[in-house]
Design a protein around this motif. Sequence first.
Motif, PDB file in Angstrom:
ATOM      1  N   SER A  68      66.419  33.404  83.827  1.00 57.68           N
ATOM      2  CA  SER A  68      64.970  33.406  83.033  1.00 57.68           C
ATOM      3  C   SER A  68      65.349  34.029  81.758  1.00 57.68           C
ATOM      4  O   SER A  68      65.045  33.632  80.846  1.00 57.68           O
ATOM      5  CB  SER A  68      64.046  33.675  83.786  1.00 57.68           C
ATOM      6  N   ASP A 125      59.956  31.830  81.343  1.00 57.87           N
ATOM      7  CA  ASP A 125      59.233  32.720  82.158  1.00 57.87           C
ATOM      8  C   ASP A 125      59.889  32.818  83.480  1.00 57.87           C
ATOM      9  O   ASP A 125      60.744  32.061  84.090  1.00 57.87           O
ATOM     10  CB  ASP A 125      57.911  31.976  82.493  1.00 57.87           C
ATOM     11  N   CYS A 175      58.359  29.151  75.972  1.00 61.86           N
ATOM     12  CA  CYS A 175      59.045  28.817  76.981  1.00 61.86           C
ATOM     13  C   CYS A 175      60.065  27.637  76.666  1.00 61.86           C
ATOM     14  O   CYS A 175      60.567  26.782  77.642  1.00 61.86           O
ATOM     15  CB  CYS A 175      58.391  28.363  78.215  1.00 61.86           C
TER      16      CYS A 175
END
Length: 643
Positions: A559, A565, A594
């Motif tokens: 991540s 996230d 993201c």
Amino acid sequence: MSVTAPMHGRTSVRVVVVGDRGTGKSSLIAAAASESFLETVKPVLPPTRLPADFYPEGVPVTIIDTASSLESKGKLAEELKRADAVVLTYACDQPATLNRLNTFWLHELRRLEVKAPVIVVGCKLDLRDELHPTSLEQMMTPIMQQFREIETCMECSAAKLVQIPEVFYYAQKAVLHPTAPLFDQETQTLKPRCMRALKRVFVLCDHDMDNALNNEELNEFQVKCFNAPLQPAEIVCVQRVVQEQLPEGVNEIGLTLTGFFFLHALFIEKGRIETTWTVLRKFGYNDELKLRDDYLSVPFKRAPDQHVELTSEAVEFLKGVFSVFDTDKDGVLRHSELEDLFSTAPESPWSEAPYRDAAETTALGGLSLSGFLSEWNLMTLLDPVQSLANLMYIGYASDPASALRVTRRRSLDRKKRHTERNVFQCFVFGPKYSGKSALLMSLLGRPFSDNYSPTKNEHYVVNMVEWLGGTKKTVVLREIPEDGVKKLLSNKESLANCDVAVFVYDSSDEYSLKRAAELLTDIARHGEESGFGVPCLLVAAKDDLDSYPMAIKDSAKISQDMGIDAPIRVSMKDRDMNNVFSRIVEAAEQPHLCVPETEIGRKQKRYRQLVNRSLMFASVGAAAAVIGLAAYRAYAARKNTSS
């Protein structure tokens, strides 16, 4: 009812004439074109054109003569495949040529897969032996029962000019007003799709929705279709004809749906099929009994990263439709009620993939209003033209342009850091056994199943998700099988219509996380190369199982490296979903966040920034030099003036 030229959309009709040698093909064509009998005719005529004003339809007919020799077989097959209609001839004075229809010609047309209607024509009627009279009906009925492609049969004489124009009139009519889509010759009844189309016409004309066309509605229908009103005596006559044959076809209000069907079946039986076609075409139908493209005249031109949604006006219409067809008022449309709702469409649009079982069903086995609207949202997303057509099939009578809207480009949404969309499409990736299908079933509220069945084809589900302020957003989950990722990414624009990409992995399996990370990298790289980068989420499924020792650390590193996230931990088995669907909506609502970056992507980004900064400095330097030069020139000019 009087008939005007229908909106068939054809500008010409091509008729190919075939048959045994010496059956009179060329003489038939020559007599039709010249309206006289020619003693001497070429063995094979060049293409012959009957002008547009030759028949009332105003459509020119091109007639193609053919040779029957073996060496011409290839050219004959070529012409037949281009035919709109086929005139198949035999000679009335040569019984052997009539037998050849059944033993060779009709089978040959089927072998060549000729789909055009066939008109069987007996030529040289004047030469038939009068001592052996025959009945055309008796001769042709067995053949027509075996070969349903035969539209009609007739006999003619070029020498006596008997029924010559009629041959090509019926050929043209068979093309412009085909019988096959409307009427079953074997049962002598209207075909189901024809009845569904006529039911829609009836419903649209039944303005007061009392299930009958009163005199005013019947007259309005007549004017719309035939540009001429019905006189009161004519209305009484129509109702009397129906009532005598079918008492339930008329009630105290007027003509019922059953009576409306009966009238059209009667027109067709009496050879007036053009009357029914005029009605259907006036209400937008093509030869396949679907709405024509020009009737669905809303352009759906859009960029790859735009999609189409229902407008609030269309949603309100659908809510009203739901209420009307929910006859028992239990808040659910059962199968029978849905069938009734779509009984004015060519078929139920949700009986096959990808719509079948795509929405949440209630304990009673039907669709709630939420599920009903979700199905419409899915259809509008995947096939807006079909969605619009079905809206119109079920009675949407407003301007088609008011039903659908094109969303803003997702690239612009990213710049504005917000989206105005109400429907989000989420691609679900992941290795086998990771829990992708279980995630899809969870969106529909269906219980977890231990029975594993690998997904071989793409699969869609759709449902509404509660969002801020009690609003609802529609989430479409599109499961991409692991084996299908390579094919998906072969298309540069494949991610353009994806709002969020979700990567599911089995949190108890180290390989599963590794494979999900590889897929994430592939998608991120494709997004960077195509310019269609999408927000990405990792979903750690099977949280009810023990994780492998380094699971949390490994997933956190993935991540962090990709700039997205931390994984959302879920257990479909325990129904602990950790608000995963709300998180999907949140990611879609903020499309600038993201979005993963690969190391290559970051280097390219830094390079572009460096180039842009260098160009900016160069521009500033150039501007400073220009300003300095201008200042020096001004100074020099003032000095020269003062001296």
